[in-house]
Design a protein around this motif. Structure first.
Motif, PDB file in Angstrom:
ATOM      1  N   TRP A  90       0.960  -1.110  -0.135  1.00 28.27           N
ATOM      2  CA  TRP A  90       0.110  -0.094   0.097  1.00 28.27           C
ATOM      3  C   TRP A  90       0.827   1.198   0.026  1.00 28.27           C
ATOM      4  O   TRP A  90       0.194   2.329   0.371  1.00 28.27           O
ATOM      5  N   GLY A  91       2.064   1.099  -0.259  1.00 29.90           N
ATOM      6  CA  GLY A  91       2.938   2.362  -0.508  1.00 29.90           C
ATOM      7  C   GLY A  91       2.826   3.169  -1.475  1.00 29.90           C
ATOM      8  O   GLY A  91       2.056   2.830  -2.458  1.00 29.90           O
ATOM      9  N   PRO A  92       3.740   4.378  -1.597  1.00 29.30           N
ATOM     10  CA  PRO A  92       3.632   5.044  -3.032  1.00 29.30           C
ATOM     11  C   PRO A  92       4.083   4.235  -4.202  1.00 29.30           C
ATOM     12  O   PRO A  92       4.913   3.075  -3.962  1.00 29.30           O
ATOM     13  N   ARG A  93       3.811   4.565  -5.282  1.00 31.93           N
ATOM     14  CA  ARG A  93       4.007   3.855  -6.501  1.00 31.93           C
ATOM     15  C   ARG A  93       4.026   4.734  -7.830  1.00 31.93           C
ATOM     16  O   ARG A  93       2.902   5.788  -7.861  1.00 31.93           O
ATOM     17  N   THR A  94       4.821   4.435  -8.575  1.00 30.70           N
ATOM     18  CA  THR A  94       4.683   5.100 -10.055  1.00 30.70           C
ATOM     19  C   THR A  94       3.303   4.672 -10.690  1.00 30.70           C
ATOM     20  O   THR A  94       2.857   5.688 -11.328  1.00 30.70           O
ATOM     21  N   LEU A  95       3.179   3.361 -10.879  1.00 34.37           N
ATOM     22  CA  LEU A  95       1.858   2.849 -11.310  1.00 34.37           C
ATOM     23  C   LEU A  95       1.657   1.463 -10.658  1.00 34.37           C
ATOM     24  O   LEU A  95       2.464   0.480 -10.429  1.00 34.37           O
ATOM     25  N   ASP A  96       0.369   1.312 -10.765  1.00 31.66           N
ATOM     26  CA  ASP A  96      -0.351  -0.084 -10.359  1.00 31.66           C
ATOM     27  C   ASP A  96      -1.351  -0.517 -11.282  1.00 31.66           C
ATOM     28  O   ASP A  96      -2.303   0.636 -11.698  1.00 31.66           O
ATOM     29  N   ILE A  97      -1.518  -1.375 -11.489  1.00 32.05           N
ATOM     30  CA  ILE A  97      -2.637  -2.006 -12.498  1.00 32.05           C
ATOM     31  C   ILE A  97      -3.047  -3.240 -11.739  1.00 32.05           C
ATOM     32  O   ILE A  97      -2.256  -4.323 -11.725  1.00 32.05           O
ATOM     33  N   ASP A  98      -4.208  -3.386 -11.543  1.00 35.95           N
ATOM     34  CA  ASP A  98      -4.870  -4.375 -10.960  1.00 35.95           C
ATOM     35  C   ASP A  98      -6.016  -4.981 -11.994  1.00 35.95           C
ATOM     36  O   ASP A  98      -6.752  -4.304 -12.558  1.00 35.95           O
ATOM     37  N   ILE A  99      -6.186  -6.355 -12.287  1.00 40.15           N
ATOM     38  CA  ILE A  99      -7.431  -6.810 -12.774  1.00 40.15           C
ATOM     39  C   ILE A  99      -8.510  -6.848 -11.924  1.00 40.15           C
ATOM     40  O   ILE A  99      -8.269  -7.632 -10.952  1.00 40.15           O
ATOM     41  N   LEU A 100      -9.704  -6.041 -12.232  1.00 37.12           N
ATOM     42  CA  LEU A 100     -10.647  -6.022 -11.222  1.00 37.12           C
ATOM     43  C   LEU A 100     -11.608  -7.047 -11.564  1.00 37.12           C
ATOM     44  O   LEU A 100     -11.879  -7.878 -10.690  1.00 37.12           O
ATOM     45  N   THR A 101     -11.861  -7.392 -12.862  1.00 36.86           N
ATOM     46  CA  THR A 101     -12.850  -8.336 -13.305  1.00 36.86           C
ATOM     47  C   THR A 101     -12.285  -8.802 -14.638  1.00 36.86           C
ATOM     48  O   THR A 101     -11.733  -8.397 -15.166  1.00 36.86           O
ATOM     49  N   TYR A 102     -12.818 -10.154 -14.758  1.00 29.59           N
ATOM     50  CA  TYR A 102     -12.228 -10.757 -16.309  1.00 29.59           C
ATOM     51  C   TYR A 102     -13.481 -11.745 -16.568  1.00 29.59           C
ATOM     52  O   TYR A 102     -13.727 -12.899 -16.142  1.00 29.59           O
ATOM     53  N   GLY A 103     -14.166 -11.222 -17.602  1.00 25.54           N
ATOM     54  CA  GLY A 103     -15.586 -11.843 -18.126  1.00 25.54           C
ATOM     55  C   GLY A 103     -16.354 -12.542 -17.199  1.00 25.54           C
ATOM     56  O   GLY A 103     -16.803 -13.682 -17.592  1.00 25.54           O
ATOM     57  N   GLY A 104     -16.649 -12.035 -16.064  1.00 26.52           N
ATOM     58  CA  GLY A 104     -17.474 -12.648 -15.046  1.00 26.52           C
ATOM     59  C   GLY A 104     -16.946 -13.809 -14.388  1.00 26.52           C
ATOM     60  O   GLY A 104     -17.743 -14.396 -13.589  1.00 26.52           O
ATOM     61  N   GLN A 105     -15.627 -14.248 -14.700  1.00 27.02           N
ATOM     62  CA  GLN A 105     -15.137 -15.258 -13.954  1.00 27.02           C
ATOM     63  C   GLN A 105     -14.854 -14.998 -12.477  1.00 27.02           C
ATOM     64  O   GLN A 105     -14.556 -13.815 -12.273  1.00 27.02           O
ATOM     65  N   VAL A 106     -14.555 -15.960 -11.757  1.00 27.90           N
ATOM     66  CA  VAL A 106     -14.358 -16.097 -10.383  1.00 27.90           C
ATOM     67  C   VAL A 106     -12.796 -16.974 -10.696  1.00 27.90           C
ATOM     68  O   VAL A 106     -13.050 -18.260 -10.758  1.00 27.90           O
ATOM     69  N   ILE A 107     -11.770 -16.308 -10.183  1.00 30.94           N
ATOM     70  CA  ILE A 107     -10.469 -16.848 -10.167  1.00 30.94           C
ATOM     71  C   ILE A 107      -9.741 -16.999  -9.103  1.00 30.94           C
ATOM     72  O   ILE A 107      -9.538 -15.841  -8.543  1.00 30.94           O
ATOM     73  N   ASP A 108      -9.473 -18.034  -8.580  1.00 31.56           N
ATOM     74  CA  ASP A 108      -8.667 -17.746  -7.168  1.00 31.56           C
ATOM     75  C   ASP A 108      -7.323 -18.917  -7.312  1.00 31.56           C
ATOM     76  O   ASP A 108      -7.482 -20.232  -7.108  1.00 31.56           O
ATOM     77  N   PRO A 110      -2.792 -18.823  -6.878  1.00 28.89           N
ATOM     78  CA  PRO A 110      -1.905 -18.284  -6.526  1.00 28.89           C
ATOM     79  C   PRO A 110      -1.405 -17.052  -7.497  1.00 28.89           C
ATOM     80  O   PRO A 110      -1.048 -17.063  -8.496  1.00 28.89           O
ATOM     81  N   GLY A 111      -1.314 -16.050  -6.627  1.00 29.80           N
ATOM     82  CA  GLY A 111      -0.974 -14.655  -7.470  1.00 29.80           C
ATOM     83  C   GLY A 111      -1.921 -13.999  -8.316  1.00 29.80           C
ATOM     84  O   GLY A 111      -1.801 -12.953  -8.894  1.00 29.80           O
ATOM     85  N   LEU A 112      -3.298 -14.710  -8.299  1.00 32.17           N
ATOM     86  CA  LEU A 112      -4.212 -13.973  -9.217  1.00 32.17           C
ATOM     87  C   LEU A 112      -5.623 -14.482  -8.561  1.00 32.17           C
ATOM     88  O   LEU A 112      -6.041 -15.578  -8.582  1.00 32.17           O
ATOM     89  N   GLN A 113      -6.273 -13.263  -8.336  1.00 35.23           N
ATOM     90  CA  GLN A 113      -7.535 -13.479  -7.723  1.00 35.23           C
ATOM     91  C   GLN A 113      -8.587 -12.414  -8.491  1.00 35.23           C
ATOM     92  O   GLN A 113      -8.263 -11.183  -8.320  1.00 35.23           O
ATOM     93  N   ILE A 114      -9.639 -13.196  -8.869  1.00 33.89           N
ATOM     94  CA  ILE A 114     -10.598 -12.314  -9.969  1.00 33.89           C
ATOM     95  C   ILE A 114     -11.948 -12.579  -9.474  1.00 33.89           C
ATOM     96  O   ILE A 114     -12.168 -14.006  -9.418  1.00 33.89           O
ATOM     97  N   PRO A 115     -12.912 -11.800  -9.057  1.00 33.61           N
ATOM     98  CA  PRO A 115     -12.626 -10.411  -8.892  1.00 33.61           C
ATOM     99  C   PRO A 115     -11.744 -10.028  -7.910  1.00 33.61           C
ATOM    100  O   PRO A 115     -11.296 -10.716  -6.894  1.00 33.61           O
ATOM    101  N   HIS A 116     -11.029  -8.712  -8.088  1.00 33.10           N
ATOM    102  CA  HIS A 116     -10.072  -8.306  -7.112  1.00 33.10           C
ATOM    103  C   HIS A 116     -10.564  -8.581  -5.333  1.00 33.10           C
ATOM    104  O   HIS A 116     -11.831  -8.101  -5.279  1.00 33.10           O
ATOM    105  N   PRO A 117      -9.879  -9.075  -4.686  1.00 28.70           N
ATOM    106  CA  PRO A 117     -10.294  -9.442  -3.321  1.00 28.70           C
ATOM    107  C   PRO A 117     -11.057  -8.346  -2.781  1.00 28.70           C
ATOM    108  O   PRO A 117     -11.732  -8.448  -1.755  1.00 28.70           O
TER     109      PRO A 117
END
Length: 174
Positions: A90-108, A110-117
């Motif tokens: 949660w620190g300062p950053r130049t750029l952060d890109i999160d995948i919030l949703t992906y085609g209505g899928q639920v993915i859990d 390692p390293g990939l949780q969609i929708p964003h938790p």
């Protein structure tokens, strides 16, 4: 198979508007991305770690042929190109890109949780997403409804940053 994905972009170091423009141009040029629809830019207070500058945030809808994991790899590569260094949560950053949703899928995975938790508790993510996809369903609820529960008046559309982003995108070669 094409999927619509929602991405969240944020940054509070360097020039986030320029970083966002670079990401949007790269997405538009990517052979596996057919459509890019950005929100306005929003100015938001820091979240999680409060002793840092305000953030600029936006959301982007993309239509892509990339599987979710490959889209994550692309997002991480774009972060690295934008100077992202992961030093503190949660620190300062130049750029952060999160995948919030992906085609209505639920993915859990390692390293990939969609929708964003934590999407349902983050007004700084929901406000720009509600601008471009208010009816998008997350966990059976619309983005607009989720935003109503966590609305925060300190999160505001930044007209100057939005206009600058548009100008930077229009001035760049396609």
């Amino acid at each position: 198979m094409k999927a619509e994905a929602a991405l969240g972009l944020g940054g509070n170091l360097g020039d986030p508007v320029e970083a966002f423009a670079t990401v949007l141009r790269r997405l538009e040029r990517h052979e596996a991305v057919a459509r890019v629809r950005p929100s306005s830019v929003y100015r938001t207070a820091p979240w999680g770690k409060l002793d840092q500058p305000e953030f600029l945030n936006m959301a982007v809808l993309v239509e892509t042929d990339l599987p979710a994991r490959a889209l994550l790899d692309l997002c991480l590569a774009l972060e690295r190109e934008g100077g992202r260094e992961r030093r503190e949560r949660w620190g300062p950053r130049t750029l952060d890109i999160d995948i919030l949703t992906y085609g209505g899928q639920v993915i859990d995975e390692p390293g990939l949780q969609i929708p964003h938790p934590r999407i349902a508790e983050r007004a700084f993510v929901l406000a720009p997403l509600a601008e471009i996809a208010p009816g998008l369903l997350i966990g059976g609820r619309s983005v607009a409804d989720l935003l109503e529960e966590v609305i925060d008046e300190t999160i505001r559309r930044d007209p100057a940053a939005t206009e600058r982003l548009s100008a930077v995108l229009q001035s760049a070669p396609r």
